[in-house]
Design a protein around this motif. Structure first.
Motif, short mmCIF file in Angstrom:
data_model
loop_
_atom_site.label_atom_id
_atom_site.label_comp_id
_atom_site.label_asym_id
_atom_site.label_seq_id
_atom_site.Cartn_x
_atom_site.Cartn_y
_atom_site.Cartn_z
N SER A 44 -30.13 21.78 -58.77
CA SER A 44 -29.30 21.97 -57.58
C SER A 44 -30.14 22.45 -56.41
N ILE A 45 -30.05 21.72 -55.31
CA ILE A 45 -30.85 22.01 -54.12
C ILE A 45 -29.93 22.11 -52.92
N ASN A 46 -30.10 23.15 -52.15
CA ASN A 46 -29.33 23.32 -50.93
C ASN A 46 -30.28 23.17 -49.75
N VAL A 47 -30.03 22.18 -48.90
CA VAL A 47 -30.88 21.96 -47.73
C VAL A 47 -30.28 22.71 -46.55
N LEU A 48 -31.04 23.65 -46.02
CA LEU A 48 -30.61 24.41 -44.85
C LEU A 48 -31.06 23.65 -43.60
N GLU A 49 -30.56 24.05 -42.46
CA GLU A 49 -30.89 23.33 -41.24
C GLU A 49 -32.36 23.49 -40.87
N PHE A 50 -32.96 22.40 -40.46
CA PHE A 50 -34.33 22.40 -39.95
C PHE A 50 -34.26 22.71 -38.46
N ASP A 51 -35.16 23.55 -37.97
CA ASP A 51 -35.24 23.81 -36.54
C ASP A 51 -35.87 22.60 -35.86
N GLY A 90 -30.14 16.53 -47.20
CA GLY A 90 -28.95 17.01 -47.92
C GLY A 90 -28.24 15.89 -48.67
N ARG A 91 -28.22 14.70 -48.07
CA ARG A 91 -27.58 13.55 -48.73
C ARG A 91 -28.46 13.00 -49.85
N GLN A 92 -29.76 13.22 -49.78
CA GLN A 92 -30.67 12.71 -50.81
C GLN A 92 -30.61 13.53 -52.10
N PHE A 93 -30.40 14.84 -51.94
CA PHE A 93 -30.49 15.71 -53.11
C PHE A 93 -29.11 16.09 -53.62
N ASN A 94 -29.08 16.46 -54.89
CA ASN A 94 -27.87 16.96 -55.52
C ASN A 94 -27.65 18.39 -55.04
N THR A 95 -26.64 18.60 -54.21
CA THR A 95 -26.42 19.94 -53.66
C THR A 95 -25.21 20.62 -54.28
N PHE A 96 -24.84 20.21 -55.49
CA PHE A 96 -23.68 20.81 -56.14
C PHE A 96 -24.06 22.14 -56.77
N GLY A 97 -23.07 22.97 -56.99
CA GLY A 97 -23.29 24.25 -57.65
C GLY A 97 -23.14 25.41 -56.70
N ASP A 98 -22.59 26.49 -57.23
CA ASP A 98 -22.37 27.68 -56.41
C ASP A 98 -23.68 28.39 -56.09
N GLN A 99 -24.59 28.37 -57.05
CA GLN A 99 -25.87 29.07 -56.88
C GLN A 99 -26.99 28.04 -56.98
N PRO A 100 -27.44 27.49 -55.84
CA PRO A 100 -28.48 26.46 -55.92
C PRO A 100 -29.78 27.02 -56.48
N LEU A 167 -40.44 11.82 -46.79
CA LEU A 167 -40.39 13.29 -46.84
C LEU A 167 -39.54 13.75 -48.02
N ALA A 168 -38.41 13.09 -48.26
CA ALA A 168 -37.55 13.45 -49.39
C ALA A 168 -38.31 13.29 -50.71
N ARG A 169 -39.08 12.22 -50.84
CA ARG A 169 -39.89 12.02 -52.06
C ARG A 169 -40.93 13.12 -52.20
N GLN A 170 -41.53 13.55 -51.08
CA GLN A 170 -42.55 14.59 -51.12
C GLN A 170 -41.93 15.93 -51.53
N VAL A 171 -40.77 16.27 -50.98
CA VAL A 171 -40.08 17.51 -51.34
C VAL A 171 -39.72 17.48 -52.83
N ASN A 172 -39.20 16.35 -53.29
CA ASN A 172 -38.83 16.19 -54.69
C ASN A 172 -40.04 16.39 -55.60
N GLU A 173 -41.17 15.79 -55.22
CA GLU A 173 -42.38 15.92 -56.03
C GLU A 173 -42.84 17.38 -56.09
N ASP A 174 -42.74 18.09 -54.97
CA ASP A 174 -43.14 19.50 -54.96
C ASP A 174 -42.26 20.33 -55.89
N ILE A 175 -40.98 20.00 -55.96
CA ILE A 175 -40.07 20.74 -56.85
C ILE A 175 -40.37 20.38 -58.30
N VAL A 176 -40.52 19.09 -58.59
CA VAL A 176 -40.78 18.63 -59.95
C VAL A 176 -42.13 19.16 -60.46
#
Length: 189
Positions: A44-51, A90-100, A167-176
């Motif tokens: 579960s990933i929550n994407v916050l706003e980018f400045d 936010g649309r790319q990642f699974n953002t479900f769950g109360d506690q990401p 960028l989404a692929r890069q973020v995903n790779e960093d998490i994995v």
């Protein structure tokens, strides 16, 4: 007599507006690329706003050379670059769950068309924060560019979409890959 000159002056000043052709403003969005299998399986990933520090609110920016940037008043993004990127990720990642399990945030510093190199450039920084125990974070700067086929706004938006997908692929790779700096109190002694 003064009224006649006033009316003539007013007519001359407004004449430019009356004879200029109307040009409709077009709005563009980032396309959602097909989500790779890996992104769907991410925790579960929550994407916050980018400045947005890119310099252009919603107007498309085109770099003419090293020092000059042109702002296009007739071709705009549906949101600011920071909001566009936040929504896209936010649309790319699974953002479900109360506690990401992870929070992703950042800043967009470059979001522009480079006319000289015929590419769209997306640059900035992002931070991934592990929201579970032990915590931790990961920081990365990025500069992603994608070529466009034709110098038209729709092609610029398509290239921007490919940059956001990369960028989404890069973020995903960093998490994995679990690239974290553990908090000081979590380091074994």
């Amino acid at each position: 007599m003064k009224q006649v000159f006033f009316c003539l002056g007013l007519l001359l000043l407004s004449g430019g507006c009356m004879f200029a052709p109307h040009r409709e403003t077009m709005y563009y969005d980032l396309a959602l690329a097909e989500v790779p299998e890996k992104l769907n399986d991410a925790p579960s990933i929550n994407v916050l706003e980018f400045d947005n520090n890119s310099g252009g609110s919603q107007k498309m920016l085109a770099r003419l050379d090293q020092y000059r940037i042109l702002e296009d008043p007739f071709n705009k993004w549906v949101q600011s670059p920071g909001e566009l990127l936040s929504r896209h990720l936010g649309r790319q990642f699974n953002t479900f769950g109360d506690q990401p399990g992870y929070l992703v945030t950042g800043v967009v510093e470059v979001f522009e068309v480079n006319l000289d190199r015929q590419e769209f450039v997306l640059g900035g920084k992002y931070q991934i924060i592990r929201n579970t125990s032990p915590g931790g974070h990961f920081l990365r700067s990025f500069m992603i560019s994608e070529k466009y086929e034709e110098a038209v706004p729709a092609a610029f938006a398509a290239a921007a979409s490919r940059c956001a997908a990369a960028l989404a692929r890069q973020v995903n790779e960093d998490i994995v890959q679990n690239r974290w700096q553990e908090p000081a109190d979590a380091v074994p002694r």
